[in-house]
Design an enzyme around this catalytic site. Structure first.
Site, PDB file in Angstrom:
ATOM      1  N   SER A 187       0.799  -1.224   0.000  1.00  0.00           N
ATOM      2  CA  SER A 187       0.000   0.000   0.000  1.00  0.00           C
ATOM      3  C   SER A 187       0.831   1.274   0.000  1.00  0.00           C
ATOM      4  O   SER A 187       0.399   2.279  -0.538  1.00  0.00           O
ATOM      5  CB  SER A 187      -0.968  -0.013   1.186  1.00  0.00           C
ATOM      6  OG  SER A 187      -0.261  -0.175   2.399  1.00  0.00           O
ATOM      7  N   HIS A 215      -5.213  -3.322  -2.972  1.00  0.00           N
ATOM      8  CA  HIS A 215      -4.812  -2.386  -4.031  1.00  0.00           C
ATOM      9  C   HIS A 215      -4.635  -3.092  -5.372  1.00  0.00           C
ATOM     10  O   HIS A 215      -4.066  -2.529  -6.305  1.00  0.00           O
ATOM     11  CB  HIS A 215      -3.520  -1.664  -3.643  1.00  0.00           C
ATOM     12  CG  HIS A 215      -3.661  -0.821  -2.436  1.00  0.00           C
ATOM     13  ND1 HIS A 215      -4.190   0.457  -2.458  1.00  0.00           N
ATOM     14  CD2 HIS A 215      -3.392  -1.080  -1.129  1.00  0.00           C
ATOM     15  CE1 HIS A 215      -4.215   0.952  -1.236  1.00  0.00           C
ATOM     16  NE2 HIS A 215      -3.737   0.040  -0.403  1.00  0.00           N
ATOM     17  N   LYS A 247     -11.995   0.625  -2.613  1.00  0.00           N
ATOM     18  CA  LYS A 247     -10.900   1.301  -3.316  1.00  0.00           C
ATOM     19  C   LYS A 247     -11.249   1.353  -4.801  1.00  0.00           C
ATOM     20  O   LYS A 247     -12.139   2.088  -5.175  1.00  0.00           O
ATOM     21  CB  LYS A 247      -9.587   0.600  -2.984  1.00  0.00           C
ATOM     22  CG  LYS A 247      -9.220   0.910  -1.527  1.00  0.00           C
ATOM     23  CD  LYS A 247      -7.994   0.238  -0.982  1.00  0.00           C
ATOM     24  CE  LYS A 247      -7.785   0.760   0.450  1.00  0.00           C
ATOM     25  NZ  LYS A 247      -6.890  -0.076   1.243  1.00  0.00           N
TER      26      LYS A 247
END
Ligand SMILES: *Cc1c(COP(=O)(O)O)cnc(C)c1O
Length: 401
Positions: A187, A215, A247
């Site tokens: 991250s 991610h 996300k």
């Protein structure tokens, strides 16, 4: 009665906050007006946003908003209970089926956030008598899950499979269950874990592999399925695939995908699944729609990748060290926390919001500006940002510490 001012406990908090200030570690909340997108109004002024995880620009996608609004009208605002009481609605089931299909895994389970999904995984899959091998730069939610699990914790050097192998060789057989856990896309560094090597070590030592695709979901792999697709692995190789819906997928919540017995086990054992109210229908509907939009608009993934390679090569041309891995997280190292925050403020004065990242989020001396890209940025935006980096290039480290 004594007033709040006079309480010594509160005075202690004030003193700690003062110390954070003195070390450039104090954090403040900034307010974005309107939806999350490439251009936002931050604390009253328009800026280019380069620190969101809204990688595909889905957070304000009209199809997601419409799906959420429809669900709100039909199913109301709340799930009303935890999943095991009466909070499992057909919308949860539907999303879990879609997620399993998306991840090409036999089953999936939705969690309220990635943070609680990681707490659930570490504490249910490992306990006293077990061992967890964890990459040194894993996300805080993994670290907290490991601490809470009471398992033996073995931290291996970042992405260092030789170090991991030596830890497994030395003590692995003495434990009941072995877990290897890693972020797939790290991250704060934006680099990739060496998953094929980790998977083969796990086979050798009969360890479970847990991969955090927070991610990676919607970001890497040709169709955004995450690290398994990127590396050509599947659910038999990576026992536990976890990812978030808040996300790149522009919604909220998280998932775990894997074998049916894994999912059953979590339903029965994971306290952060059992003892919390289920996600509401509108959020679930937005997540389902996001999975469809990823497939309908694959060009978002391609554009994000292209923005990333352009930006990396722009920084490289300035002589700044940047990673090679094709992710939208691009840290530019500064070193000291104070200088990092001053640089972040300098960019902000020029209309570009790049968050400075300092300890304890990253190791001492490796504070950085962490740029994250989104498919709704334009290439011209990158030129503008690169021009600003050129102006301050002397303030960044020329090589990794
Ligand atoms: C953001 C993040 C999480 C937490 O996910 P949320 O859904 O935001 O709680 C977990 N792991 C990693 C690597 C993350 O970056």
């Amino acid at each position: 009665m004594i007033s709040g001012e006079g309480k010594s406990a509160l005075a202690g908090l004030r003193e700690e906050l003062r110390q954070l200030d003195a070390n450039s570690r104090r954090r403040f909340l900034r307010t974005v007006a309107g939806p999350q997108r490439a251009r936002v109004v931050l604390d009253g002024r328009p800026v280019l946003l380069l620190c969101s995880n809204n990688y595909l620009g889905l957070a304000e996608h009209p199809d997601l908003a419409r799906a959420a609004a429809r669900a709100l009208g039909k199913e109301g605002c709340s799930a009303g209970a935890s999943r095991l009481i009466s909070g499992t609605m057909s919308a949860h089931r539907a999303l879990e089926e879609d997620l399993a299909a998306f991840k090409k895994a036999p089953a999936a389970l939705v969690f309220n956030s990635g943070y609680v999904a990681n707490l659930a995984l570490m504490t249910t899959l490992a306990g006293a008598g077990d061992v967890i091998y964890s990459d040194a730069l894993n996300h805080a939610s993994i670290v907290d899950g490991c601490r809470l699990s009471q398992a033996r914790l073995e931290i291996y050097r970042h992405r260092d499979v030789d170090h991991l192998a030596s830890r497994l060789r030395e003590g692995g057989r003495n434990f009941r269950r072995r877990l290897i856990v890693t972020d797939s896309v790290f991250s704060m560094d934006g680099d990739l874990a060496p998953l094929p090597e980790i998977v083969s070590l796990a086979r050798q030592y009969d360890a479970l592999v847990v991969v955090d695709d927070a991610h990676a979901t919607g970001v890497i792999g040709e169709t955004g399925r995450g690290s398994a697709e990127y590396f050509g692995l599947d659910w038999r190789d990576i026992d536990v695939q976890m990812g978030t819906l808040g996300k790149a997928l522009g919604s909220f919540g998280a998932y775990v995908a894997g074998a049916p017995e894994l999912i059953d086990y979590l339903v029965n054992r994971a306290r952060s699944f059992i003892y919390t109210t289920a996600l509401p229908p509108a959020v679930l509907a937005a997540s389902r729609e996001a999975l469809k939009v990823v497939d309908r608009e694959l060009e978002r993934i391609a554009k994000l990748a292209l923005l990333g390679s352009r930006f990396r090569s722009g920084l490289r041309d300035l002589g700044l060290p940047v990673g090679e891995d094709p992710t939208p997280i691009i840290p530019v190292l500064v070193g000291p926390a104070e200088k990092t925050m001053a640089l972040s403020a300098w960019f902000l004065e020029r209309g570009v919001f790049i968050q400075g990242i300092r300890p304890p989020t990253v190791p001492e001396g490796s504070s950085r500006l962490r740029v994250t890209l989104s498919a709704d940025l334009e290439f011209a935006d990158l030129d503008l940002v690169l021009a600003l980096f050129a102006e301050r290039r002397r303030d960044f480290l020329r090589k990794k510490p």
